[in-house]
Write a protein that holds these residues in place. Sequence first.
Motif, PDB file in Angstrom:
ATOM      1  N   VAL A  39       0.839  -1.196   0.000  1.00  0.00           N
ATOM      2  CA  VAL A  39       0.000   0.000   0.000  1.00  0.00           C
ATOM      3  C   VAL A  39       0.877   1.250   0.000  1.00  0.00           C
ATOM      4  O   VAL A  39       0.654   2.181  -0.771  1.00  0.00           O
ATOM      5  CB  VAL A  39      -0.960   0.007   1.211  1.00  0.00           C
ATOM      6  CG1 VAL A  39      -1.601   1.376   1.399  1.00  0.00           C
ATOM      7  CG2 VAL A  39      -2.025  -1.059   1.047  1.00  0.00           C
ATOM      8  N   GLY A  40       1.899   1.250   0.869  1.00  0.00           N
ATOM      9  CA  GLY A  40       2.819   2.381   0.905  1.00  0.00           C
ATOM     10  C   GLY A  40       3.514   2.601  -0.431  1.00  0.00           C
ATOM     11  O   GLY A  40       3.644   3.732  -0.901  1.00  0.00           O
ATOM     12  N   LYS A  41       3.952   1.533  -1.058  1.00  0.00           N
ATOM     13  CA  LYS A  41       4.618   1.641  -2.360  1.00  0.00           C
ATOM     14  C   LYS A  41       3.663   2.191  -3.414  1.00  0.00           C
ATOM     15  O   LYS A  41       4.044   3.034  -4.229  1.00  0.00           O
ATOM     16  CB  LYS A  41       5.166   0.292  -2.791  1.00  0.00           C
ATOM     17  CG  LYS A  41       5.926   0.350  -4.103  1.00  0.00           C
ATOM     18  CD  LYS A  41       6.619  -0.940  -4.419  1.00  0.00           C
ATOM     19  CE  LYS A  41       7.311  -0.959  -5.757  1.00  0.00           C
ATOM     20  NZ  LYS A  41       7.310   0.197  -6.582  1.00  0.00           N
ATOM     21  N   PHE A  42       2.412   1.731  -3.392  1.00  0.00           N
ATOM     22  CA  PHE A  42       1.416   2.240  -4.334  1.00  0.00           C
ATOM     23  C   PHE A  42       1.292   3.756  -4.213  1.00  0.00           C
ATOM     24  O   PHE A  42       1.335   4.483  -5.206  1.00  0.00           O
ATOM     25  CB  PHE A  42       0.059   1.574  -4.094  1.00  0.00           C
ATOM     26  CG  PHE A  42      -1.060   2.213  -4.871  1.00  0.00           C
ATOM     27  CD1 PHE A  42      -1.298   1.851  -6.184  1.00  0.00           C
ATOM     28  CD2 PHE A  42      -1.865   3.184  -4.292  1.00  0.00           C
ATOM     29  CE1 PHE A  42      -2.327   2.444  -6.911  1.00  0.00           C
ATOM     30  CE2 PHE A  42      -2.895   3.779  -5.007  1.00  0.00           C
ATOM     31  CZ  PHE A  42      -3.123   3.408  -6.319  1.00  0.00           C
ATOM     32  N   PHE A  43       1.115   4.239  -2.986  1.00  0.00           N
ATOM     33  CA  PHE A  43       0.964   5.681  -2.790  1.00  0.00           C
ATOM     34  C   PHE A  43       2.236   6.437  -3.168  1.00  0.00           C
ATOM     35  O   PHE A  43       2.174   7.496  -3.782  1.00  0.00           O
ATOM     36  CB  PHE A  43       0.547   5.992  -1.350  1.00  0.00           C
ATOM     37  CG  PHE A  43      -0.924   5.814  -1.111  1.00  0.00           C
ATOM     38  CD1 PHE A  43      -1.833   6.775  -1.546  1.00  0.00           C
ATOM     39  CD2 PHE A  43      -1.415   4.701  -0.461  1.00  0.00           C
ATOM     40  CE1 PHE A  43      -3.194   6.626  -1.329  1.00  0.00           C
ATOM     41  CE2 PHE A  43      -2.774   4.529  -0.237  1.00  0.00           C
ATOM     42  CZ  PHE A  43      -3.664   5.487  -0.684  1.00  0.00           C
ATOM     43  N   ALA A  44       3.394   5.899  -2.805  1.00  0.00           N
ATOM     44  CA  ALA A  44       4.665   6.550  -3.164  1.00  0.00           C
ATOM     45  C   ALA A  44       4.818   6.628  -4.681  1.00  0.00           C
ATOM     46  O   ALA A  44       5.252   7.658  -5.218  1.00  0.00           O
ATOM     47  CB  ALA A  44       5.835   5.799  -2.536  1.00  0.00           C
ATOM     48  N   ASP A  45       4.452   5.552  -5.363  1.00  0.00           N
ATOM     49  CA  ASP A  45       4.535   5.533  -6.830  1.00  0.00           C
ATOM     50  C   ASP A  45       3.612   6.551  -7.469  1.00  0.00           C
ATOM     51  O   ASP A  45       3.793   6.918  -8.628  1.00  0.00           O
ATOM     52  CB  ASP A  45       4.208   4.137  -7.371  1.00  0.00           C
ATOM     53  CG  ASP A  45       5.297   3.112  -7.094  1.00  0.00           C
ATOM     54  OD1 ASP A  45       6.414   3.500  -6.669  1.00  0.00           O
ATOM     55  OD2 ASP A  45       5.021   1.906  -7.288  1.00  0.00           O
ATOM     56  N   HIS A  46       2.608   6.999  -6.724  1.00  0.00           N
ATOM     57  CA  HIS A  46       1.655   7.976  -7.247  1.00  0.00           C
ATOM     58  C   HIS A  46       1.856   9.365  -6.636  1.00  0.00           C
ATOM     59  O   HIS A  46       0.939  10.183  -6.587  1.00  0.00           O
ATOM     60  CB  HIS A  46       0.225   7.470  -7.037  1.00  0.00           C
ATOM     61  CG  HIS A  46      -0.097   6.326  -7.954  1.00  0.00           C
ATOM     62  ND1 HIS A  46       0.195   5.020  -7.619  1.00  0.00           N
ATOM     63  CD2 HIS A  46      -0.617   6.298  -9.197  1.00  0.00           C
ATOM     64  CE1 HIS A  46      -0.163   4.237  -8.616  1.00  0.00           C
ATOM     65  NE2 HIS A  46      -0.654   4.978  -9.587  1.00  0.00           N
ATOM     66  N   GLY A  47       3.073   9.620  -6.163  1.00  0.00           N
ATOM     67  CA  GLY A  47       3.447  10.972  -5.769  1.00  0.00           C
ATOM     68  C   GLY A  47       3.128  11.397  -4.353  1.00  0.00           C
ATOM     69  O   GLY A  47       3.178  12.588  -4.043  1.00  0.00           O
ATOM     70  N   HIS A  48       2.799  10.475  -3.481  1.00  0.00           N
ATOM     71  CA  HIS A  48       2.490  10.815  -2.101  1.00  0.00           C
ATOM     72  C   HIS A  48       3.702  10.539  -1.211  1.00  0.00           C
ATOM     73  O   HIS A  48       4.444   9.588  -1.438  1.00  0.00           O
ATOM     74  CB  HIS A  48       1.297   9.993  -1.594  1.00  0.00           C
ATOM     75  CG  HIS A  48       0.063  10.189  -2.415  1.00  0.00           C
ATOM     76  ND1 HIS A  48      -0.863  11.166  -2.145  1.00  0.00           N
ATOM     77  CD2 HIS A  48      -0.397   9.549  -3.517  1.00  0.00           C
ATOM     78  CE1 HIS A  48      -1.841  11.110  -3.032  1.00  0.00           C
ATOM     79  NE2 HIS A  48      -1.574  10.131  -3.876  1.00  0.00           N
ATOM     80  N   LEU A  49       3.874  11.333  -0.182  1.00  0.00           N
ATOM     81  CA  LEU A  49       4.935  11.085   0.800  1.00  0.00           C
ATOM     82  C   LEU A  49       4.437  10.057   1.803  1.00  0.00           C
ATOM     83  O   LEU A  49       3.412  10.263   2.457  1.00  0.00           O
ATOM     84  CB  LEU A  49       5.313  12.378   1.522  1.00  0.00           C
ATOM     85  CG  LEU A  49       6.087  13.400   0.702  1.00  0.00           C
ATOM     86  CD1 LEU A  49       6.289  14.677   1.500  1.00  0.00           C
ATOM     87  CD2 LEU A  49       7.430  12.823   0.277  1.00  0.00           C
ATOM     88  N   VAL A  50       5.169   8.948   1.917  1.00  0.00           N
ATOM     89  CA  VAL A  50       4.734   7.820   2.740  1.00  0.00           C
ATOM     90  C   VAL A  50       5.680   7.638   3.923  1.00  0.00           C
ATOM     91  O   VAL A  50       6.896   7.506   3.739  1.00  0.00           O
ATOM     92  CB  VAL A  50       4.691   6.523   1.910  1.00  0.00           C
ATOM     93  CG1 VAL A  50       4.277   5.338   2.777  1.00  0.00           C
ATOM     94  CG2 VAL A  50       3.753   6.678   0.718  1.00  0.00           C
ATOM     95  N   ALA A  51       5.121   7.631   5.116  1.00  0.00           N
ATOM     96  CA  ALA A  51       5.892   7.356   6.331  1.00  0.00           C
ATOM     97  C   ALA A  51       5.852   5.853   6.582  1.00  0.00           C
ATOM     98  O   ALA A  51       4.814   5.296   6.915  1.00  0.00           O
ATOM     99  CB  ALA A  51       5.312   8.114   7.519  1.00  0.00           C
TER     100      ALA A  51
END
Length: 132
Positions: A39-51
């Motif tokens: 899930v984190g990788k998905f969001f990071a791949d779409h330009g979101h900063l993931v903690a």
Amino acid sequence: MTLIDTLIGRGRTMLRAIGIGHRPKVFCISFQRTGTTSVGKFFADHGHLVATWHVSRANEWSLAWMEGDHERIFRSRDFNRYQVFEDDPWWISDFYKVLFHRFPDARFVILERDADRWFDSMVSHSKGHTLG
């Protein structure tokens, strides 16, 4: 700073104040080994900063949760910097209720996994030494 830079900055501030262009926080409140990293990788791949858990560990967010000091988490620079949060302490106990009331526009992701397969994954991940 030029006049244009100042106006752009003020415009962004005003848009954030009224909620335009604002990205709500996203909390993955699932147990480890259920797909939280994906899930984190998905969001990071779409330009979101993931903690990730690395950020949580560096900030001692789980310790702050355990001590009941939620404000220490919410005041931290990294909490305010990141938009998406995975792993600890978001899945712990009823913390999602605190998050829901504190961040009414937040989004929550919960994933489920067959209990036996989850347990086998936890044991395999730690080579049988710990669960989590």
